[in-house]
Motif scaffolding. Structure first.
Motif: not given
Length: 417
Positions: A70-95
């Motif tokens: 969870r972030t301290l940001h005026p528009e973004i509620y949080g950031r997520n980092f998703i790892w799966r075997q054999g794949e690059e980490v996905e980075i995303g945000t949710v408002d």
């Protein structure tokens, strides 16, 4: 069986139990690596990937791993980092809108965030179907899911999710290993998050370039630099009368939408907003003296001014049966400014001052008198080749010589009533 579990703390019994499923030395090595800041990783995504790969190599049957901060940001509620075997980490945000969605209401992470509880869902347990997200995981072959709270020192609760495709799901030894990793992972995550939060707050309140300088150590009064820049100074026409006849909440909403019209254009053309002053806005567009790109920069400033003008003209607010339209004025100038810390005691402002700023402020007032949206100084007009209209010379308070002012040839002046 799906269940809520109290958050487990890292202690001797937890580590001892984890050692049954993973070599004690290997687990301790991973924990020490995290506590030391995961220095071998270049960034957050690589740190997460390295940690997961080390855990898998050590025997944890991990297939998917997620960190939700969870972030301290005026528009973004949080950031997520998703790892799966054999794949690059996905980075995303949710408002913040996600909080009102049915998906979040029925998510395991809502329980983690709001109650600080550990949530487990085995895919062969019918009770897990009350979490729609686990249906997606089941379709991907997941057999077991655990969401653990990750507590920061300030008491805020974040979350980590762990999934496996291993037949039978996670063993008790696997769960003990997972719990033993949460605390050191929280410490390094908090350090990274705090720095990112500092950058975000500085960017939000003082601007990107100023934020970088402050974070880089320029925090003492007297830390100033001289910079050549194109200067933007604007205000909303008729703001005083507007404030007098409309409710305060409505005025704030209008101001926010009005500033959106400018900030988007300014940032999109390489500028930085330094200050909001009531209905006024001060922005700068730095010029690289070594590259000699003054003409290119000023051309972008003029394009930003045209975009902002069009956006403000399209902005409307319903008042009774009519839609009220708004106008603004902007003065553009180019010159050297003093850029840095100004203030008293331990209360400082990172801003810019100098004769160039003063001249821009005076020109903006002249724009209002002439009914013009855009006026520029003689210096700006010389640098930025355009079809300018000479509006004449005007005495400027504080300046020994009258200043020549130019406007856009295609613009028709509008005299405000």
């Amino acid at each position: 069986m799906s269940r809520y579990l109290p958050t487990a703390q890292l202690d001797d019994s937890t580590t001892s139990s984890a050692n049954a499923g993973m070599e004690s030395s290997e687990l301790q090595r991973i924990i020490n690596w995290l506590i030391d800041g995961a220095r071998s990783s270049r960034d957050s995504a690589e740190m997460i990937s390295d940690a997961c790969e080390q855990l898998v190599a050590a025997g944890l049957p991990l297939w998917r791993f997620g960190v939700f901060i969870r972030t301290l940001h005026p528009e973004i509620y949080g950031r997520n980092f998703i790892w799966r075997q054999g794949e690059e980490v996905e980075i995303g945000t949710v408002d913040f809108e996600i909080l009102a969605t049915p998906e979040f209401a029925r998510s395991p992470l809502r329980i983690v965030f709001e109650e600080g509880l550990e949530v487990r869902g085995r895919m062969d347990d019918p009770d897990s179907k009350r979490f729609p997200f686990l249906d997606d995981m089941r379709a991907e072959g997941v057999t077991d899911y655990i969401a653990t709270p990750m507590r920061f020192l300030d008491g805020s609760i974040h979350a980590i999710s762990w999934t496996t495709r291993h037949p039978g799901g996670f063993s008790e030894d696997d769960i003990a290993t997972i719990r033993s990793i949460v605390a050191p992972l929280a410490r390094v995550s908090e350090i990274v998050t705090l720095r990112r939060t500092a950058v975000t707050l500085l960017d939000t309140y003082v601007g990107n370039r100023a934020g970088e300088r402050i974070l880089g150590g320029q925090i003492r009064r007297g830390h100033n630099d001289t910079m050549q820049a194109a200067i933007w100074l604007s205000d909303l026409r008729g703001f005083t009368a507007l404030s007098d006849r409309l409710p305060a909440e409505t005025v704030v909403d209008i101001l926010n939408r009005y500033f959106d019209c400018q900030v988007t254009a300014i940032r999109g053309h390489g500028g930085e907003v330094l200050k909001f002053m009531g209905d006024g806005l001060l922005a700068v567009f730095p010029i690289d003296e070594y590259v000699g790109d003054a003409s290119h920069v000023c051309s972008r400033v003029l394009e930003a001014a045209r975009e902002a003008r069009a956006s403000v003209e399209a902005l409307g607010h319903p008042v009774g049966d009519v839609v009220e339209r708004f106008r603004f004025g902007v003065a553009l100038h180019v010159g050297n400014i003093l850029y840095g810390n100004i203030g008293g005691g331990n209360r400082l402002d990172f801003t810019c001052i100098g004769p160039a700023i003063n001249l821009a402020a005076r020109l903006e007032k002249i724009a209002g008198r002439l009914g013009r949206t855009v006026v520029v100084s003689e210096g700006f007009a010389k640098v930025c080749q355009h079809d300018w209209r000479n509006l004449g010379e005007f005495p400027i308070a504080g300046f020994s010589k009258a200043q020549r002012v130019y406007g856009l040839a295609e613009e028709t002046p509008v005299v405000m009533a």
